[in-house]
Design a protein around this motif. Structure first.
Motif, PDB file in Angstrom:
ATOM      1  N   PRO A  12      38.708  17.964 -97.578  1.00 22.57           N
ATOM      2  CA  PRO A  12      40.133  17.820 -97.283  1.00 22.57           C
ATOM      3  C   PRO A  12      40.577  16.386 -97.551  1.00 22.57           C
ATOM      4  O   PRO A  12      39.751  15.467 -97.559  1.00 22.57           O
ATOM      5  CB  PRO A  12      40.236  18.161 -95.798  1.00 22.57           C
ATOM      6  CG  PRO A  12      38.860  18.024 -95.267  1.00 22.57           C
ATOM      7  CD  PRO A  12      37.913  18.240 -96.407  1.00 22.57           C
ATOM      8  N   GLU A  14      41.926  12.638 -97.108  1.00 20.48           N
ATOM      9  CA  GLU A  14      41.748  11.663 -96.034  1.00 20.48           C
ATOM     10  C   GLU A  14      43.006  11.621 -95.173  1.00 20.48           C
ATOM     11  O   GLU A  14      44.120  11.693 -95.704  1.00 20.48           O
ATOM     12  CB  GLU A  14      41.504  10.269 -96.619  1.00 20.48           C
ATOM     13  CG  GLU A  14      40.129  10.099 -97.225  1.00 20.48           C
ATOM     14  CD  GLU A  14      39.038  10.132 -96.181  1.00 20.48           C
ATOM     15  OE1 GLU A  14      39.189   9.516 -95.120  1.00 20.48           O
ATOM     16  OE2 GLU A  14      38.027  10.787 -96.445  1.00 20.48           O
ATOM     17  N   PRO A  15      42.857  11.527 -93.847  1.00 16.25           N
ATOM     18  CA  PRO A  15      44.035  11.406 -92.991  1.00 16.25           C
ATOM     19  C   PRO A  15      44.815  10.133 -93.342  1.00 16.25           C
ATOM     20  O   PRO A  15      44.235   9.145 -93.773  1.00 16.25           O
ATOM     21  CB  PRO A  15      43.447  11.308 -91.584  1.00 16.25           C
ATOM     22  CG  PRO A  15      42.090  11.890 -91.698  1.00 16.25           C
ATOM     23  CD  PRO A  15      41.627  11.581 -93.089  1.00 16.25           C
ATOM     24  N   ARG A  53      41.245  21.108 -87.885  1.00 19.87           N
ATOM     25  CA  ARG A  53      41.710  20.851 -89.254  1.00 19.87           C
ATOM     26  C   ARG A  53      42.730  21.906 -89.667  1.00 19.87           C
ATOM     27  O   ARG A  53      43.691  21.606 -90.365  1.00 19.87           O
ATOM     28  CB  ARG A  53      40.534  20.816 -90.221  1.00 19.87           C
ATOM     29  CG  ARG A  53      39.805  19.509 -90.166  1.00 19.87           C
ATOM     30  CD  ARG A  53      38.828  19.309 -91.318  1.00 19.87           C
ATOM     31  NE  ARG A  53      38.097  18.083 -91.069  1.00 19.87           N
ATOM     32  CZ  ARG A  53      36.883  18.039 -90.526  1.00 19.87           C
ATOM     33  NH1 ARG A  53      36.247  19.136 -90.208  1.00 19.87           N
ATOM     34  NH2 ARG A  53      36.301  16.874 -90.313  1.00 19.87           N
ATOM     35  N   ASP A  58      46.070  17.155 -91.977  1.00 17.02           N
ATOM     36  CA  ASP A  58      45.650  15.779 -92.215  1.00 17.02           C
ATOM     37  C   ASP A  58      45.945  14.842 -91.041  1.00 17.02           C
ATOM     38  O   ASP A  58      45.643  13.664 -91.106  1.00 17.02           O
ATOM     39  CB  ASP A  58      46.247  15.231 -93.505  1.00 17.02           C
ATOM     40  CG  ASP A  58      47.759  15.137 -93.476  1.00 17.02           C
ATOM     41  OD1 ASP A  58      48.386  15.545 -92.479  1.00 17.02           O
ATOM     42  OD2 ASP A  58      48.317  14.641 -94.477  1.00 17.02           O
ATOM     43  N   ASP A  61      41.340  13.682 -87.747  1.00 15.39           N
ATOM     44  CA  ASP A  61      40.286  12.954 -88.438  1.00 15.39           C
ATOM     45  C   ASP A  61      38.916  13.459 -87.977  1.00 15.39           C
ATOM     46  O   ASP A  61      38.163  14.020 -88.749  1.00 15.39           O
ATOM     47  CB  ASP A  61      40.456  11.461 -88.177  1.00 15.39           C
ATOM     48  CG  ASP A  61      39.553  10.597 -89.038  1.00 15.39           C
ATOM     49  OD1 ASP A  61      38.826  11.140 -89.888  1.00 15.39           O
ATOM     50  OD2 ASP A  61      39.559   9.376 -88.857  1.00 15.39           O
TER      51      ASP A  61
END
Length: 121
Positions: A12, A14-15, A53, A58, A61
């Motif tokens: 996924p 990155e935040p 998630r 996003d 984390d």
């Protein structure tokens, strides 16, 4: 120039945004040591991550759990949010999701008194 197919199993994104920690303090049920309960929470690690998630995208984390004293444990979520209000909203959803998963898996925690602390990092 050849083109390559996009892989569906990519990580996924990155935040992004300011970082916040959301700590949930839980009391263990009478007769259950935090170590026992912590082990149960750790067994749910992947389930918790997948669910958060899915729920937060996003904005989520990671999380970590640890014992805190003789009858408590804490779960800390690392979140991203554009504003403090969004961080609090996400923290509430993360805490509710955690409570739901713990209850569904018969974790020995007392959900009648949960503390939630949200802090900017």
């Amino acid at each position: 120039m050849p083109t390559f197919p996009v892989h569906q199993n990519q990580s996924p994104p990155e935040p992004s945004g300011p970082s916040y920690s959301a700590r949930v303090a839980l009391r263990c049920e009478q007769g259950h040591a935090p170590g026992q309960v912590l082990h149960g929470v750790q067994e749910l690690r992947a389930v918790i991550d997948d669910r958060l998630r899915g729920d937060l995208g996003d904005r989520y984390d990671q999380h970590r759990a640890q014992s805190a004293g003789t009858d408590k444990l804490t779960v800390t979520f690392m979140l991203r949010a554009a504003t403090p209000a969004e961080a609090i909203r996400s923290a509430g959803l993360a805490a509710a999701t955690l409570a739901e998963l713990l209850a569904a898996n018969s974790a020995a925690v007392d959900l009648s008194g949960v503390a939630l602390i949200v802090r900017a990092q």
